[in-house]
Write an enzyme that holds these catalytic residues in place. Structure first.
Site, short mmCIF file in Angstrom:
data_model
loop_
_atom_site.label_atom_id
_atom_site.label_comp_id
_atom_site.label_asym_id
_atom_site.label_seq_id
_atom_site.Cartn_x
_atom_site.Cartn_y
_atom_site.Cartn_z
N PRO A 2 76.32 8.51 -0.92
CA PRO A 2 76.64 7.14 -0.86
C PRO A 2 77.40 6.79 0.26
O PRO A 2 78.39 7.44 0.84
CB PRO A 2 77.56 6.79 -2.23
CG PRO A 2 77.88 7.97 -2.69
CD PRO A 2 76.95 9.15 -2.14
N GLU A 3 77.19 5.60 0.90
CA GLU A 3 78.05 5.34 2.13
C GLU A 3 78.99 4.24 1.91
O GLU A 3 78.99 3.60 0.73
CB GLU A 3 77.08 4.71 3.17
CG GLU A 3 76.43 6.18 3.88
CD GLU A 3 75.10 5.73 4.61
OE1 GLU A 3 75.37 4.98 5.59
OE2 GLU A 3 74.44 6.69 4.81
N LYS A 53 84.83 6.25 2.01
CA LYS A 53 83.98 6.43 1.01
C LYS A 53 84.81 7.04 -0.21
O LYS A 53 84.39 7.61 -1.07
CB LYS A 53 82.91 7.73 1.44
CG LYS A 53 82.17 7.06 2.68
CD LYS A 53 81.38 8.15 3.12
CE LYS A 53 80.57 7.79 4.21
NZ LYS A 53 79.80 8.71 5.10
N ARG A 262 72.03 16.45 10.96
CA ARG A 262 71.68 15.30 9.94
C ARG A 262 70.59 14.49 10.68
O ARG A 262 70.75 14.19 11.87
CB ARG A 262 72.98 14.79 10.08
CG ARG A 262 74.12 15.34 9.17
CD ARG A 262 75.18 14.45 8.64
NE ARG A 262 74.68 13.79 7.77
CZ ARG A 262 75.41 12.71 7.17
NH1 ARG A 262 76.73 12.48 7.73
NH2 ARG A 262 75.17 11.95 6.10
#
Ligand SMILES: [Zn+2]
Length: 274
Positions: A2-3, A53, A262
């Protein structure tokens, strides 16, 4: 993972159930925080917010529950009557106003004095939070132009939490695509107009995602692509997870590259190296 927008929404959801209510029960089965069972059980939750985060649950006795969800951590909110069958480890449970707020699987969970939040090793390293009201497009633009950051590649800046906190992988692809910035481009390669656009989209796309529960394009565009048969994972974005599909702007095919392992999805025509 999650960001920032997802963590802030989780914080809002937790806040709605816990702030201003009486805690009727509390469980802290995770050994690193178990000893706080009694002190937190007698307190009430004053506010819940996020920084980057991390989620911060502040109590009226001067303590904060800090949690960073990493890959697997999740906050859930259920009616107390709902039976939750989940194959995850319970870290914390707070019951109030008929609802159970639970934290699962996170490994980075601590109770710290609220006054020491800024000194926490994770928080101390964060740049301005992208969702914070004081983080204006100008603040981001100034950071892009500062000697500290202007020689770094766009791809690395957009994930660096000390540059701007709360950005992550999907926001990186979305911001760079919509700003027309190539992942290898450095801020110092661009003119002021392009930097302004980049700073402003960093802010607006993050806010858009927070307010719309994960959309980084307009409702209209998302709806159009949904009707054409795209799944949510792609119709909600302009580039991320749209590799192999057409660019909304120029029609070229979105490609996937990897930067430091990534994924980054981009348009080879709209994002030309400067
Ligand atoms: Zn394009």
């Amino acid at each position: 993972m999650p960001e920032g927008p997802e963590i802030r929404r989780a914080a809002d959801k937790v806040a709605r159930r816990l702030v201003g209510g009486v805690l009727t029960s509390i469980k802290l089965p995770y050994p690193p925080i178990s000893e706080f069972d009694g002190v937190l059980g007698d307190a009430s939750v004053e506010s819940v917010t996020s920084r980057g985060k991390a989620l911060l649950m502040r109590f009226d006795n001067g303590l904060t529950l800090y949690s960073h969800s990493q890959l697997y951590g999740r906050w859930t909110v259920n009616r107390i009557s709902t039976k939750v069958r989940w194959n995850r480890s319970l870290r914390a449970e707070f019951v109030s106003k008929g609802h159970a707020v639970r934290l699962w699987s996170a490994t980075d969970v601590e109770v710290i004095p609220t006054k020491d939040e800024e000194a926490h090793p994770y928080i101390a390293k964060l740049g301005p939070d992208v969702l914070d009201e004081t983080t204006s497009p100008d603040v981001i633009k100034n950071r892009l132009e500062s000697p500290r950051f202007n020689g770094r590649s766009a791809a690395s800046l957009m994930l660096d939490q000390s540059f701007v906190a709360g950005l992550g992988n999907y926001l990186r692809s979305e911001i760079l695509h919509q700003a027309g910035v190539h992942p290898k481009t450095r801020p110092k390669d661009l003119d002021s107009e392009n930097i302004t656009k980049w700073g402003s989209l960093t802010k607006s796309i993050s806010i858009r995602s927070y307010e719309s529960n994960g959309l980084t394009v307009s409702d209209e565009l998302a709806g159009e692509r949904k009707e054409m048969g795209e799944r949510r994972r792609s119709y909600r974005h302009s580039a991320f997870c749209r590799n192999g599909k057409d660019c909304h702007v120029c029609g070229a095919t979105i490609i996937r590259i990897r930067v430091s392992g990534r994924r980054l999805d981009m348009c080879p025509k709209c994002q030309v190296e400067s």
